[in-house]
Scaffold this active site. Structure first.
Site, short mmCIF file in Angstrom:
data_model
loop_
_atom_site.label_atom_id
_atom_site.label_comp_id
_atom_site.label_asym_id
_atom_site.label_seq_id
_atom_site.Cartn_x
_atom_site.Cartn_y
_atom_site.Cartn_z
N ARG A 143 0.86 -1.18 0.00
CA ARG A 143 0.00 0.00 0.00
C ARG A 143 0.90 1.23 0.00
O ARG A 143 2.00 1.20 0.56
CB ARG A 143 -0.89 0.02 1.26
CG ARG A 143 -2.02 -0.97 1.27
CD ARG A 143 -3.15 -0.59 0.28
NE ARG A 143 -4.24 -1.56 0.31
CZ ARG A 143 -4.34 -2.60 -0.53
NH1 ARG A 143 -3.41 -2.80 -1.46
NH2 ARG A 143 -5.38 -3.41 -0.45
N GLU A 185 -4.03 7.58 -4.10
CA GLU A 185 -4.44 7.11 -5.43
C GLU A 185 -5.78 7.71 -5.84
O GLU A 185 -6.64 7.90 -4.98
CB GLU A 185 -4.56 5.58 -5.41
CG GLU A 185 -3.22 4.91 -5.17
CD GLU A 185 -3.31 3.39 -5.05
OE1 GLU A 185 -4.37 2.81 -5.36
OE2 GLU A 185 -2.32 2.78 -4.64
N HIS A 234 -1.70 0.75 -9.78
CA HIS A 234 -2.32 -0.28 -8.91
C HIS A 234 -2.85 -1.44 -9.74
O HIS A 234 -4.04 -1.79 -9.65
CB HIS A 234 -3.44 0.35 -8.06
CG HIS A 234 -3.68 -0.42 -6.77
ND1 HIS A 234 -3.89 0.16 -5.55
CD2 HIS A 234 -3.72 -1.77 -6.53
CE1 HIS A 234 -4.07 -0.77 -4.62
NE2 HIS A 234 -3.97 -1.95 -5.20
#
Lengths: 338, 338
Positions: free
Chosen positions: A255, A284, A302
């Protein structure tokens, strides 16, 4: 009487075959829908989605939700204490992602709620992607691809040399189902593996470092694939990057907030570490623009989990957890709530 | 007397300590110099380079060249029959690349000249790069990196799904020192391996296909890493690409002319194969511009061998071959001249 009749009539209308099916309360924010209606069999489960238009206009649906024993959390939709307060009968939260930092796990533990995650559904693909990012940074695949597409090869000549993967000391932060698969792959390239995790793993042949600082000092590459928790937030900070050193490479498929992103950007811009392969970011889909001009950085949106096969594997594990819960069998991918 | 004295004087002047060292005749075209003067020890070898300014103005240098028994060919500098005619004493050509398509091997055989190549110096790095290209095509690393850098993620949302590497059927064309290393790596990702080569290899566990067409029919991915010869020129043609199919991926780290490049471009532009990772081209450094707009194609500028470690390993193997030749020991990386 009329009121009663109307009530009976209403009950009759909504008493469809699905009323007898196990009830699955869907929890999601609008952008994470995972097309669940296309793969969760409506013949097996009664799906109740508070974001469906009919939900808020049907008082019985809201009452039903309060009786739901299982909540299916789609993607990284944040699940707060406030939401769980509204659904007092929930016994199990079935997650559909590898990381569960969008859940308040200690609150779930307090409530006696069991939690599952994506299990191994994504592990191979995330491990593959980690190796892809590392190879790309070391061997400059994306950067030299840009060089070719810009027409620079015939004009500027040979693209600079890269760095060999074999022989590199790899420090894996988080040797779970993803980290151990990364180790298997990188051993085939002739790398040496060491790791950090909360506890030393039994039966693991790789050197264990109790703290990330020592691991960084002894590594050419850090691959970050642990869970994001209060303890691991900004775990990769200025000190760790300094310990990794000027030639060091960081790959992050965990993460974004595992790394102090502002510091990382500074280290990369100043050339105080060698490069980075990043699939996740603190905010994000925002990616720090300072990185866009750097050739020693590979930035993916991602996508480490994102293959067709992984999505199908996820559907399987979610359905297997639902089946297990409703037939009182052990869950397929329960998460340890410490 | 005066002439004789002058001759003696001249001889005295050039009779440096290096005159007694083993003579290495350098063969190169101007762009392939490999900085040889920096790593070939002048204390061990007498280096004679026809491209040195002094060479053509020194008749004795030209005479000396004709007595040279060993020629060191730098990079892929073309070595023609015409050049070898000029150096009648050559017994051994030491090459400094993995592929030797720039030499006329059958002419060397006719002359009784032994030939060496880079041996295993590049094999690990080329194998690594092949896996990097394949992962990049399947998981769209470079393409999604472009997407991030273009600022598209926050605007256009999730980048499309990629394809899982594990479980893929990989067809390796040329199971030599590079191909076998590719196999080892891809097995660790859970791929199945099959191969084609001139002959079935003993002690190799993978299925062997006598022709590339059958291999392509039974593969998801073709990795081309064989030598370029008259027999393998344009070996990957229209028929092979059709056999590989619409989802098939081609990775080429061998030589550009192993593939019919014009056909490949057409197949990619029409979407008749799934994608390609290309490090080599028919007319380097020219890369077909039709490919520049395709996201399922990764284009690197002949960099599969290009790491600092590989270059150092090459220096070692070249010097080891020189040492072996001049001390009448077996060469380190002789090439079989069929």
């Amino acid at each position: 009487m009329a009121a009663s009749k109307a009530g009976q009539h209403h009950q009759h209308e909504t008493n469809t075959p699905s009323d007898n099916l196990p009830l699955v309360l869907i929890h999601r924010i609008p952008q994470f829908d995972l097309s669940y209606k296309s793969w969760l069999p409506a013949t097996k489960f009664r799906l109740l989605d508070p974001l469906d238009q009919s939900f808020s206009s049907t008082p019985s649906a809201q009452t039903l939700a309060q009786s739901a024993r299982l909540l299916l959390c789609l993607g990284p939709s944040p699940l707060t204490q406030h939401t769980l307060d509204r659904y007092p009968s929930i016994e199990c939260v079935v997650g559909s992602s590898a990381g569960l930092d969008h859940l308040d796990l200690s609150d779930c533990r307090r409530r006696g709620i069991t939690v599952t995650n994506a299990g191994d559904a994504f592990s191979d693909d995330v491990a593959d992607f980690s190796v892809a990012l590392l190879l790309d940074v070391l061997r400059r695949v994306s950067a030299s691809n840009r060089y070719v597409r810009a027409g620079s090869w015939p004009v500027k000549g040979d693209y600079p040399l890269g760095s060999k993967l074999g022989g590199k000391q790899i420090g894996i932060v988080g040797l779970g189902s993803i980290g151990s698969r990364i180790a298997t792959r990188l051993e085939a390239f002739g790398c040496s593996i060491a790791y950090n995790s909360r506890k030393k793993k039994p039966h693991v042949p790789f050197p264990y470092y109790e703290n990330v600082h020592d691991l960084a000092t002894n590594s050419d590459v850090l691959i970050i694939c642990c869970a994001l928790t209060n303890e691991t937030h900004h775990m990769i900070n200025k000190d760790i990057m300094t310990a990794l050193g000027k030639e060091g490479v960081i790959v992050n498929v965990g993460r974004g907030a595992l790394i102090d992103e502002k510091e990382l950007v500074q280290f990369l811009v100043r050339g105080d570490i060698g490069g980075a392969g990043l699939d996740v970011y603190e905010n994000e889909p925002v990616v720090p623009r300072e990185l866009f001009g750097l050739d020693n950085v590979v930035l993916s949106p991602h996508r480490a989990v994102a293959t067709t096969d992984a999505i199908l594997a996820l559907h399987k594990v979610v359905i297997a957890n639902l089946d297990a819960f409703f037939s009182n069998k052990p869950l397929v991918s329960p998460v340890e709530l410490e």
